[in-house]
Scaffold this motif. Structure first.
Motif, PDB file in Angstrom:
ATOM      1  N   LEU A 188       3.809   5.354   5.077  1.00 37.61           N
ATOM      2  CA  LEU A 188       4.188   4.080   4.357  1.00 37.61           C
ATOM      3  C   LEU A 188       5.646   4.416   3.974  1.00 37.61           C
ATOM      4  CD1 LEU A 188       3.808   1.672   2.668  1.00 37.61           C
ATOM      5  CD2 LEU A 188       3.139   3.112   0.494  1.00 37.61           C
ATOM      6  N   PHE A 189       6.039   5.578   3.438  1.00 36.34           N
ATOM      7  CA  PHE A 189       7.460   5.833   2.984  1.00 36.34           C
ATOM      8  C   PHE A 189       8.380   5.475   4.276  1.00 36.34           C
ATOM      9  CE2 PHE A 189       5.914   6.996  -1.212  1.00 36.34           C
ATOM     10  CZ  PHE A 189       7.323   7.188  -1.614  1.00 36.34           C
ATOM     11  N   ILE A 190       7.968   6.250   5.460  1.00 37.88           N
ATOM     12  CA  ILE A 190       8.827   6.150   6.632  1.00 37.88           C
ATOM     13  C   ILE A 190       8.945   4.745   7.147  1.00 37.88           C
ATOM     14  CG2 ILE A 190       8.881   6.936   9.109  1.00 37.88           C
ATOM     15  CD1 ILE A 190       7.404   9.463   8.224  1.00 37.88           C
ATOM     16  N   ASN A 191       7.586   3.924   7.047  1.00 36.60           N
ATOM     17  CA  ASN A 191       7.882   2.641   7.829  1.00 36.60           C
ATOM     18  C   ASN A 191       8.518   1.706   6.840  1.00 36.60           C
ATOM     19  OD1 ASN A 191       6.525   3.511  10.023  1.00 36.60           O
ATOM     20  ND2 ASN A 191       4.474   2.981   8.969  1.00 36.60           N
ATOM     21  N   PHE A 192       8.497   1.898   5.354  1.00 41.50           N
ATOM     22  CA  PHE A 192       9.053   1.013   4.615  1.00 41.50           C
ATOM     23  C   PHE A 192      10.496   1.212   4.711  1.00 41.50           C
ATOM     24  CE2 PHE A 192      10.681   0.023   0.447  1.00 41.50           C
ATOM     25  CZ  PHE A 192      10.133  -1.373   0.174  1.00 41.50           C
ATOM     26  N   PHE A 193      11.012   2.484   4.743  1.00 43.09           N
ATOM     27  CA  PHE A 193      12.364   2.453   4.691  1.00 43.09           C
ATOM     28  C   PHE A 193      13.177   2.107   6.130  1.00 43.09           C
ATOM     29  CE2 PHE A 193      11.519   4.872   0.991  1.00 43.09           C
ATOM     30  CZ  PHE A 193      12.440   4.291  -0.111  1.00 43.09           C
ATOM     31  N   THR A 194      12.416   2.103   7.204  1.00 47.86           N
ATOM     32  CA  THR A 194      12.768   1.907   8.514  1.00 47.86           C
ATOM     33  C   THR A 194      12.277   0.428   8.840  1.00 47.86           C
ATOM     34  OG1 THR A 194      10.697   2.667   9.395  1.00 47.86           O
ATOM     35  CG2 THR A 194      12.830   4.209   9.501  1.00 47.86           C
ATOM     36  N   PHE A 195      11.844  -0.591   7.795  1.00 41.68           N
ATOM     37  CA  PHE A 195      11.516  -1.680   8.010  1.00 41.68           C
ATOM     38  C   PHE A 195      10.415  -2.002   8.775  1.00 41.68           C
ATOM     39  CE2 PHE A 195      16.130  -1.415   6.561  1.00 41.68           C
ATOM     40  CZ  PHE A 195      15.920  -2.035   5.408  1.00 41.68           C
ATOM     41  N   ALA A 197       6.848  -1.618   8.080  1.00 38.28           N
ATOM     42  CA  ALA A 197       5.874  -1.364   7.427  1.00 38.28           C
ATOM     43  C   ALA A 197       4.847  -2.504   7.647  1.00 38.28           C
ATOM     44  CB  ALA A 197       6.149  -1.275   5.770  1.00 38.28           C
ATOM     45  N   GLY A 198       5.206  -3.463   7.962  1.00 40.61           N
ATOM     46  CA  GLY A 198       4.150  -4.886   8.045  1.00 40.61           C
ATOM     47  C   GLY A 198       4.278  -5.492   6.936  1.00 40.61           C
ATOM     48  N   PHE A 199       3.948  -6.796   7.043  1.00 37.11           N
ATOM     49  CA  PHE A 199       3.805  -7.698   5.925  1.00 37.11           C
ATOM     50  C   PHE A 199       2.975  -7.497   4.887  1.00 37.11           C
ATOM     51  CE2 PHE A 199       1.926 -11.338   3.573  1.00 37.11           C
ATOM     52  CZ  PHE A 199       3.077 -12.078   3.306  1.00 37.11           C
ATOM     53  N   PRO A 201       1.612  -4.188   3.590  1.00 38.81           N
ATOM     54  CA  PRO A 201       2.299  -2.993   2.859  1.00 38.81           C
ATOM     55  C   PRO A 201       3.673  -3.420   2.162  1.00 38.81           C
ATOM     56  CG  PRO A 201       1.193  -2.448   4.872  1.00 38.81           C
ATOM     57  CD  PRO A 201       1.408  -3.933   4.895  1.00 38.81           C
ATOM     58  N   THR A 202       4.465  -4.117   2.897  1.00 39.20           N
ATOM     59  CA  THR A 202       5.685  -4.445   2.049  1.00 39.20           C
ATOM     60  C   THR A 202       5.659  -5.313   0.994  1.00 39.20           C
ATOM     61  OG1 THR A 202       6.834  -4.181   4.315  1.00 39.20           O
ATOM     62  CG2 THR A 202       8.036  -5.373   2.579  1.00 39.20           C
ATOM     63  N   PHE A 203       4.833  -6.347   1.020  1.00 35.62           N
ATOM     64  CA  PHE A 203       4.449  -7.412   0.021  1.00 35.62           C
ATOM     65  C   PHE A 203       3.921  -6.532  -1.279  1.00 35.62           C
ATOM     66  CE2 PHE A 203       1.229  -9.985  -2.158  1.00 35.62           C
ATOM     67  CZ  PHE A 203       2.113 -10.771  -2.503  1.00 35.62           C
ATOM     68  N   TRP A 204       2.872  -5.639  -1.149  1.00 33.54           N
ATOM     69  CA  TRP A 204       2.380  -5.200  -2.268  1.00 33.54           C
ATOM     70  C   TRP A 204       3.456  -4.047  -2.940  1.00 33.54           C
ATOM     71  CZ3 TRP A 204      -1.155  -7.409  -4.287  1.00 33.54           C
ATOM     72  CH2 TRP A 204      -2.238  -8.382  -3.677  1.00 33.54           C
ATOM     73  N   VAL A 205       4.104  -3.467  -1.918  1.00 37.71           N
ATOM     74  CA  VAL A 205       5.345  -2.703  -2.687  1.00 37.71           C
ATOM     75  C   VAL A 205       6.175  -3.425  -3.407  1.00 37.71           C
ATOM     76  CG1 VAL A 205       6.931  -1.074  -2.126  1.00 37.71           C
ATOM     77  CG2 VAL A 205       4.921  -0.714  -0.947  1.00 37.71           C
ATOM     78  N   VAL A 206       6.596  -4.453  -2.744  1.00 40.19           N
ATOM     79  CA  VAL A 206       7.625  -5.135  -3.447  1.00 40.19           C
ATOM     80  C   VAL A 206       6.989  -6.062  -4.758  1.00 40.19           C
ATOM     81  CG1 VAL A 206       8.954  -7.379  -3.429  1.00 40.19           C
ATOM     82  CG2 VAL A 206       9.015  -5.732  -1.602  1.00 40.19           C
ATOM     83  N   PHE A 207       5.768  -6.387  -4.919  1.00 38.32           N
ATOM     84  CA  PHE A 207       5.026  -6.974  -5.858  1.00 38.32           C
ATOM     85  C   PHE A 207       5.023  -5.987  -6.803  1.00 38.32           C
ATOM     86  CE2 PHE A 207       1.039  -7.513  -8.013  1.00 38.32           C
ATOM     87  CZ  PHE A 207       1.079  -8.813  -8.543  1.00 38.32           C
ATOM     88  N   PHE A 208       4.372  -4.741  -6.742  1.00 38.93           N
ATOM     89  CA  PHE A 208       4.354  -3.776  -7.978  1.00 38.93           C
ATOM     90  C   PHE A 208       5.817  -3.374  -8.125  1.00 38.93           C
ATOM     91  CE2 PHE A 208       0.020  -3.456  -5.878  1.00 38.93           C
ATOM     92  CZ  PHE A 208      -0.862  -3.666  -6.796  1.00 38.93           C
ATOM     93  N   ALA A 209       6.697  -3.286  -7.588  1.00 34.44           N
ATOM     94  CA  ALA A 209       8.065  -3.043  -8.008  1.00 34.44           C
ATOM     95  C   ALA A 209       8.457  -4.084  -8.953  1.00 34.44           C
ATOM     96  CB  ALA A 209       8.888  -2.656  -6.821  1.00 34.44           C
TER      97      ALA A 209
END
Length: 476
Positions: A188-195, A197-199, A201-209
């Motif tokens: 998750l960390f690798i894919n998120f910062f390399t863009f 991660a997929g829709f 996982p990215t949606f939920w990370v941004v939502f909780f942030a």
């Protein structure tokens, strides 16, 4: 010494009230600038919060037996907790866990008020974390007030930008760690910062942030005073012997300022109590209430006002405890009853449900078997005259290690087993085993014969497990 000290007699009022009752429009919420405080309770609360923050941040990274130790995989419908794997069939454990948590909360609240809110609630912990960044970047309470009143300039822009950057960094990190409990955290960390991660996982990370940023950065005490349901129903658990943060009005009133060098006995002779009306208890309160107005639902029992008041009492050479954890009964001159029916009742139920939860865990088998009959035909006759029924066995290995199982049929005499009778299932996997069972018609006395399938581990397995499930053998 004959100097007359002004005495202020205060009638307690609700500090949260509209500016005017003659209009339908209430004034907007005033921002609360929380003053930093030092003291034993604050030190304990900070280390307590840091400890659980560290647990929250480290648990997703723990590895156990080659896999993520804690992974609540909703897509695979599998919860992994170190050596334990829970499936949808184990949701009763979750129900028992919620019941135990609820009664633990009821017990603690009845005994010590809203200490959960003040010391363990994630909302409180993250608010204090965001406030810490705010204080380090923008300064103390008075400096923050002056900074907000000042027109925008380069210094104010830099401080506000730096604060927002830190808030968003904490919020995004919180979102990543939280989602890391539900998906492999390293990827998750690798894919998120390399863009990559997929829709979802990215949606939920941004939502909780965004939720973390909004709740801890701006809403803050609104979550405690208007949104959190716990603040509303907590009064049902309070009684006169509940320990809460309270102001000793009998000792503190009438309140008013006085010289520090003036003896306490002289002050008391002039009708003045121990409260010097410094308002520090209000300034350090994260919900902005005045504890001297009595018990209020906004109070989260964080103890900040206790530390602030004790610091003032120490400087004045007065006894500490003007504001303290005490009970209504004690403030009225009585003695607090620790052991009382309601508290004992909560404790008994808590222990009972904890015992049920532990017993269920201890008796839980790391094996589950589901038997599905062939729905296309009730039975069929083979070429050699035997009556045959077809089944599909779903064998779930709930453990995390490979296991070898043997399938047997009970209750059917002289049967022929057609299919794989010995099966190997990987840890945390489900094996689908199609089989047929045949027997001579002379062995069947009734159209429906009750039989059982027994699935058991092979003798060489370290921990023997056996499970028997009922089924039916049909004829005619």
């Amino acid at each position: 010494m004959s100097e007359k000290i002004p005495v202020k007699t205060v009638t307690p009022v609700n500090v949260h009230q509209p500016a005017s009752t003659a209009t339908k429009h209430h004034r907007s919420r005033s921002r609360i600038y929380v003053r930093a405080v030092k003291g034993p309770l604050e030190t304990f609360r900070r280390f307590f919060g840091l400890f659980f923050l560290a647990l929250f941040a480290l648990i997703p990274w723990l590895q156990y037996d080659g896999h993520q130790a804690v992974l609540l995989d909703l897509a695979e419908q599998r919860f992994t907790l170190f050596a334990l794997t829970l499936w949808p069939q184990d949701l009763t454990f979750l129900a028992y866990l919620f019941i135990v948590s609820a009664f633990a909360l009821f017990f603690v609240t009845t005994f010590a008020g809203r200490v959960w809110c003040g010391f363990m609630c994630p909302q409180t912990t993250w608010v204090y974390l965001f406030t810490w960044f705010e204080e380090k970047i923008e300064g103390t309470r008075n400096k923050r007030i002056k900074l907000d009143e000042r027109p925008m300039d380069a210094d104010k822009f830099f401080r506000k930008t730096a604060k927002q950057f830190c808030w968003w960094a904490v919020a995004i990190l919180t979102g990543l760690l939280f989602v890391g409990y539900f998906t492999p955290v390293q990827a998750l960390f690798i894919n998120f910062f390399t863009f990559d991660a997929g829709f979802w996982p990215t949606f939920w990370v941004v939502f909780f942030a965004v939720c973390t940023y909004g709740n801890a950065g701006y809403m803050r005490e609104i979550m405690c005073t208007h949104i959190c349901p716990y603040a509303r129903f907590q009064s049902a658990m309070f009684d006169r012997d509940t320990y809460t943060v309270a102001y000793d009005a009998g000792r503190g009133e009438s309140r008013g300022p006085r010289p520090r060098k003036l003896a306490r006995s002289t002050v008391q002779e002039q009708g003045l109590g121990d409260c010097i009306d410094c308002n520090l208890c209000v300034q350090v309160c994260p919900t902005g209430i005045d504890i001297r107005n009595g018990l209020q639902y906004e109070c989260i029992n964080c103890g900040a006002c206790v530390d602030a008041c004790n610091g003032v009492m120490e400087k004045m050479n007065y006894p500490k405890g003007l504001i303290r954890f005490t009970s209504e009964e004690e403030l009225a001159g009585g003695t607090t009853r620790v052991l009382r029916p309601k508290l004992i009742g909560y404790f008994v139920v808590l222990m009972l449900m904890t015992g049920v939860l532990v017993a269920n865990f201890m008796l839980r088998l790391p094996l589950d078997v589901d038997i599905i009959r062939d729905r296309n035909s009730l039975y069929r006759e083979t070429n050699d005259g035997l009556i045959e029924n077809v089944y599909t066995l779903k064998i779930m290995n709930k453990s995390q290690r490979e296991a070898s199982y043997k399938i047997e049929v009970l209750g059917l005499p002289d049967y022929r087993f057609i299919g794989n009778q010995n099966i190997i299932v990987q840890g945390g996997e489900v094996a689908t085993v199609p089989i047929s069972v045949a027997t001579d018609a002379y062995n069947l006395e009734d159209p429906v014969t009750e039989i059982q399938f027994r699935v058991s581990t092979q003798p060489e397995q370290a921990s023997p497990v056996s499970l028997t499930e009922p089924s039916k053998f049909l004829y005619r």
